[in-house]
Design a protein around this motif. Structure first.
Motif, mmCIF file in Angstrom:
data_model
loop_
_atom_site.group_PDB
_atom_site.id
_atom_site.type_symbol
_atom_site.label_atom_id
_atom_site.label_comp_id
_atom_site.label_asym_id
_atom_site.label_seq_id
_atom_site.Cartn_x
_atom_site.Cartn_y
_atom_site.Cartn_z
ATOM 1 N N PRO A 9 0.949 -1.078 -0.222
ATOM 2 C CA PRO A 9 0.085 -0.023 0.096
ATOM 3 C C PRO A 9 0.733 1.317 -0.501
ATOM 4 N N LYS A 10 2.141 0.782 -0.025
ATOM 5 C CA LYS A 10 3.348 2.555 0.246
ATOM 6 C C LYS A 10 4.094 2.729 -0.886
ATOM 7 N N ASP A 11 3.301 1.754 -1.574
ATOM 8 C CA ASP A 11 3.985 2.412 -3.442
ATOM 9 C C ASP A 11 3.817 2.768 -3.918
ATOM 10 N N ALA A 12 4.521 3.848 -3.643
ATOM 11 C CA ALA A 12 4.223 5.608 -4.729
ATOM 12 C C ALA A 12 4.061 4.575 -6.410
ATOM 13 N N ASP A 13 4.945 3.928 -6.722
ATOM 14 C CA ASP A 13 4.520 4.220 -8.094
ATOM 15 C C ASP A 13 3.449 3.434 -8.629
ATOM 16 N N LEU A 14 2.911 2.457 -7.922
ATOM 17 C CA LEU A 14 1.348 1.691 -8.497
ATOM 18 C C LEU A 14 0.885 2.915 -7.416
ATOM 19 N N HIS A 16 1.072 5.697 -8.759
ATOM 20 C CA HIS A 16 0.606 7.110 -9.474
ATOM 21 C C HIS A 16 0.391 5.910 -10.713
ATOM 22 N N GLY A 17 0.746 4.826 -10.902
ATOM 23 C CA GLY A 17 -0.024 4.330 -12.200
ATOM 24 C C GLY A 17 -1.435 3.758 -11.597
ATOM 25 N N LEU A 18 -1.962 3.966 -10.444
ATOM 26 C CA LEU A 18 -3.629 3.937 -10.468
ATOM 27 C C LEU A 18 -4.318 4.822 -11.008
ATOM 28 N N ASP A 29 -10.896 13.495 -9.482
ATOM 29 C CA ASP A 29 -10.695 13.406 -8.547
ATOM 30 C C ASP A 29 -9.959 12.299 -7.856
ATOM 31 N N GLU A 30 -10.351 11.101 -8.195
ATOM 32 C CA GLU A 30 -9.667 9.562 -7.411
ATOM 33 C C GLU A 30 -8.136 10.095 -7.801
ATOM 34 N N ALA A 31 -8.518 9.823 -9.211
ATOM 35 C CA ALA A 31 -6.583 10.133 -9.338
ATOM 36 C C ALA A 31 -5.555 11.460 -9.495
ATOM 37 N N ALA A 32 -6.395 12.282 -8.790
ATOM 38 C CA ALA A 32 -5.869 13.824 -7.330
ATOM 39 C C ALA A 32 -5.578 13.636 -6.188
ATOM 40 N N ASP A 33 -6.207 12.404 -5.790
ATOM 41 C CA ASP A 33 -5.794 11.789 -4.150
ATOM 42 C C ASP A 33 -5.093 10.745 -4.301
ATOM 43 N N LEU A 34 -4.316 10.202 -5.658
ATOM 44 C CA LEU A 34 -3.872 8.362 -5.705
ATOM 45 C C LEU A 34 -2.496 9.957 -5.990
ATOM 46 N N ALA A 46 8.612 13.277 -9.859
ATOM 47 C CA ALA A 46 8.276 14.368 -10.879
ATOM 48 C C ALA A 46 7.643 13.521 -11.358
ATOM 49 N N THR A 47 7.000 12.866 -11.812
ATOM 50 C CA THR A 47 5.841 12.739 -13.518
ATOM 51 C C THR A 47 4.285 12.463 -12.321
#
Length: 389
Positions: A9-14, A16-18, A29-34, A46-47
């Motif tokens: 659950p603490k994987d930043a890449d995952l 970001h991908g979701l 809004d859900e994307a911004a939260d992730l 940066a991405t």
């Protein structure tokens, strides 16, 4: 992504991908939260900063903007991170109407990107000239299009950022149309039937081949399309650069509709300059002079298609859609031979993935704001405006 996040659950890449996946589905809004969750774990990602700016309209100089500026200051010169943060900060300052600062960031991001790519202006010009010389008026007097009557495909062509995603979203809102997005199968079908090694070379050798080759290429395209999207009455193919292949489309599938999206040249070019495109596409887009030259080539070849194939390409203007959404939409749907459906007016509510730089914009109703935005950049666009035809 969700299954993997249940384990990590603490994987930043995952995260970001979701977030990217949800952005493409219109869940902004859900994307911004992730993206924010990813940045809480890795503030230097940066991405994730860049993606956050795509789904968030910057309304004030808040702590998030300050955080992005801090990361930009830390990022090494000419690094991928510096480039992504430059494009993100350009977008945020554009939202804030601080156009001088926005342009400085866009210029930095583009300069870094341009250093990392190989773009041959002369070769591009030669490709356009070769296509015009091959598919001239004499060609269409000598050759006849295939007898294929399948009208499933609707091709949407034009420059990137000219409204192609918007027009596809409107058309795909109709219940008889499936919006397939940017497909590579036309290039595949043409490349297989008419390879670079063909006698006379590509595309010149096309002048001397039999018309049956076009039918074969058209059938190959349709076979790939129907295999991917079975039982669909119409399917949109929104690869903008297919404007170069209009001659092939007409010879291969004469019943297919071709919609050309046109937009003010300066507005189109600025919009391209403001975007960091994924992958290696649009290599001409990272220098204002090269961008102007490419747009001039595009304008010229579209005039050519209208001259040698009158009535084959249907133009729609972005500015006209913004000024009269319903009238223009009704004209477009009628041109496609489809019965009217009110869903076409609520395109921003259509639930389909959009994997282009316009993924966030097509989730909002049409607005006037972007029509004359380029004028606010003033003299900073002089290298572009001086070269545009």
């Amino acid at each position: 992504f969700r299954e993997a996040l249940a384990i990590r659950p603490k994987d930043a890449d995952l995260l970001h991908g979701l977030g990217v996946g949800l952005m493409e589905k219109g869940k902004l809004d859900e994307a911004a939260d992730l993206f924010r969750q990813a940045l809480a774990i890795n503030p230097a990602m940066a991405t994730a900063w860049l993606m956050l700016t795509q789904v968030k309209r910057q309304k004030e100089r808040d702590s998030e903007l300050g955080g992005m500026e801090a990361q930009h200051a830390k990022a090494p010169q000419d690094s991928l991170a510096r480039m992504q943060l430059s494009f993100g900060l350009g977008k945020a300052n554009d939202d804030l109407r601080d156009y001088g600062r926005a342009f400085d960031y866009f210029a930095e991001g583009n300069a870094i990107r341009r250093k990392g790519i190989n773009y041959d202006q002369a070769r591009t010009r030669a490709e356009f000239e070769a296509m015009k010389a091959t598919f001239d008026a004499g060609f269409f007097e000598k050759h006849r299009p295939s007898s294929i009557s399948d009208d499933t495909p609707i091709f949407i062509v034009g420059m990137p950022r000219s409204g192609t995603t918007l027009v596809e979203q409107i058309i795909a809102s109709h219940p008889q149309v499936y919006g397939a997005g940017e497909l590579s199968i036309l290039k595949k079908a043409v490349g297989k039937q008419f390879p670079a090694t063909m006698p006379g070379g590509f595309p010149w050798g096309v002048s001397d081949i039999g018309d049956a080759d076009f039918a074969e290429a058209g059938q190959a395209y349709l076979d790939m399309l129907h295999a991917r999207y079975p039982n669909m009455r119409h399917v949109t193919d929104k690869m903008p650069g297919n404007f170069l292949l209009v001659g092939f489309i007409h010879m291969m599938m004469p019943k297919a509709r071709i919609i050309h999206c046109a937009r003010d040249a300066a507005a189109t070019c600025l919009s391209i300059y403001k975007v960091h495109f994924r992958g290696d596409s649009h290599r001409y887009g990272y220098d204002l002079g090269e961008l102007a030259d490419f747009h001039n080539l595009y304008t010229d070849i579209m005039k050519h298609w209208h001259t040698v194939l009158p009535g084959v390409v249907h133009d729609v203007r972005y500015e006209d859609f913004v000024a009269d959404q319903e009238g223009q939409t009704r004209t477009l749907i009628a041109h496609l031979g489809l019965p009217w459906d009110d869903a076409a007016l609520s395109f921003h509510e259509t639930d389909r993935p959009v994997r282009t730089a316009s993924a966030a914009q097509v989730r909002q109703p049409m607005y006037q704001g972007s029509v004359d935005l380029w004028k606010r950049y003033g003299d900073r666009l002089k290298p572009l405006l001086d070269k545009l035809d």
